[in-house]
Scaffold this active site. Sequence first.
Site, PDB file in Angstrom:
ATOM      1  N   CYS A 381      34.884  42.087  50.447  1.00  0.00           N
ATOM      2  CA  CYS A 381      35.280  40.697  50.669  1.00  0.00           C
ATOM      3  C   CYS A 381      35.873  40.509  52.069  1.00  0.00           C
ATOM      4  CB  CYS A 381      36.240  40.236  49.576  1.00  0.00           C
ATOM      5  SG  CYS A 381      36.352  38.433  49.458  1.00  0.00           S
ATOM      6  N   HIS A 507      33.247  41.342  45.103  1.00  0.00           N
ATOM      7  CA  HIS A 507      34.213  42.363  44.675  1.00  0.00           C
ATOM      8  C   HIS A 507      33.559  43.298  43.651  1.00  0.00           C
ATOM      9  CE1 HIS A 507      38.016  40.807  46.450  1.00  0.00           C
ATOM     10  NE2 HIS A 507      37.399  39.642  46.370  1.00  0.00           N
ATOM     11  N   GLU A 509      34.433  46.125  42.655  1.00  0.00           N
ATOM     12  CA  GLU A 509      35.412  46.868  41.863  1.00  0.00           C
ATOM     13  C   GLU A 509      35.640  46.252  40.490  1.00  0.00           C
ATOM     14  OE1 GLU A 509      37.982  44.150  44.593  1.00  0.00           O
ATOM     15  OE2 GLU A 509      36.046  45.195  44.649  1.00  0.00           O
TER      16      GLU A 509
END
Length: 545
Positions: A381, A507, A509
């Site tokens: 990001c 993102h 993750e």
Amino acid sequence: MTKFVFVTGGVVSSIGKGIVAASLGRLLKSRNYSVSILKLDPYINVDPGTMSPYQHGEVFVTKDGAETDLDLGHYERFTDTSMSRLNSVTTGSIYQAVINKERRGDYHGGTVQVIPHITNEIKERIERVAKNTNPDVVITEIGGTVGDIESLPFLEAIRQFRKDVGKRNVVYMHVALVPWISTAGEMKTKPTQHSVKELRSIGIQPDILVCRCIEPLPQGIKEKLSEFCDVPVECVINAPDAGSIYEVPLIMEREGLATQAIELLQLEQRTPDLSQWQNLVDRMQTSTQEVKIALVGKYTQLGDAYLSVVEALKHGAIATGAKLEIVWVNSEDLESHGAAKYLADVQGIVVPGGFGIRGVEGKIATIQYAREHQIPFLGLCLGMQAATIEWARNVAKLDRANSSEFEPETPNPVIDLLPEQQDVVDLGGTMRLGLYACRLEPNTLAHKLYQQEAIYERHRHRYEFNNAYRNLFLDSGYLVSGTSPDTRLVEIIELPTHPFFIATQFHPEFQSTPSVPHPLFKGLMSAALTRIGNSPPELSSDRVD
């Protein structure tokens, strides 16, 4: 009919309710029961989206774009089940809904009160999860600590809930601290006793008592707690400190947590299959090849600010057989002392997301160091936006290149708002939140890692790559390897001349789990191992078996 488990906490905050709730979810899933986990947070913010990470840790984003408490990340990682905005409820959202109903006249001129209006709204949110997802069990974690004034409406609501749906459809589970007093040389049960007394004073008798402690509880302590707290001794569950949160489901299984919950809910006792989970824990514990990954951000004093990034790195380490060591680097310190001081001996670098100008120049310097020294790099990001700025300044030689977020008058806004965002002033109004599609270019690192032509990833950002500079970047050596399906939005950039240099607008993750590590984090760990001369094992699939 759906069954319900309510998880409360006592004595101190951060006792581990979220991990206990997620662990129970994993154990039920291992018995082929479907689960959904709900978080009731007592703060008055509508959601944590505008909070500083120092206040409440990271903001986790669901597929449907809800900004939620970080515990929802634990729920997804442990159960391999996607949560939604239905799974996160705050006091602020409850009061907002009730006030909106009052303004519309839904209460027909009646006096609006905590009981029944607030408590009914809370119960409706719990029932909504059951109706929309139809799981076998809904596990609800109540944030805060028993005795907090903020939590009282939630506790009253779950007290009423058992009466509404029937005694055998509800289990109350209380997580409390049994401290070790070193000067006395023994464990003390009084804090847990008082916590249960507080819970009982508002009408809730716990069915299961989960005792957080440093060391395993002696049988005598279990029997004492059973006697004083009116909980069967087999329902006094020992939860000692573990080396990793991923060991907790295995500990809870040995203690009989799921067996007791299933018995109380009058469900069928089934044989669990935890072989895959045991295998990933074994892989984590037996890894010997140390790999240093620098995590360069501005909230590094609080690890929870980057919780999903840290866990995704762990998942990549498990998949590749690496022993992960995270090197925490404050990007503001790096601005003062230079990148070499902090990054000279690491095998990989992650620059995570964030908002605001503080520490950004340190992130840009980090990325320049990774690019010039051929260190495997993953930008997330804001990490991608910083990589764009770094290339624009140092390679494309664009004067004062920057993001218009940080320098509104920059002559080269390589990161900027989209034209349709310019006049929106609300903080959340210009955000791109939730799951969006991304098309991958063939013969790129991104395509090699994902092994797919189209992917779906979660976003939480406001500014975008400025397409006015796209051709300049392509001509100067950068590669746009992922875009929105209409090619308008840049989603992934990479540097083909680098061993591993990739950055994403989204993102990744948020979608990594220990069972299915995210390909970008697995790729980073693999590149880091290669850098130190160790080739990682080839995995036949994304799943860690």
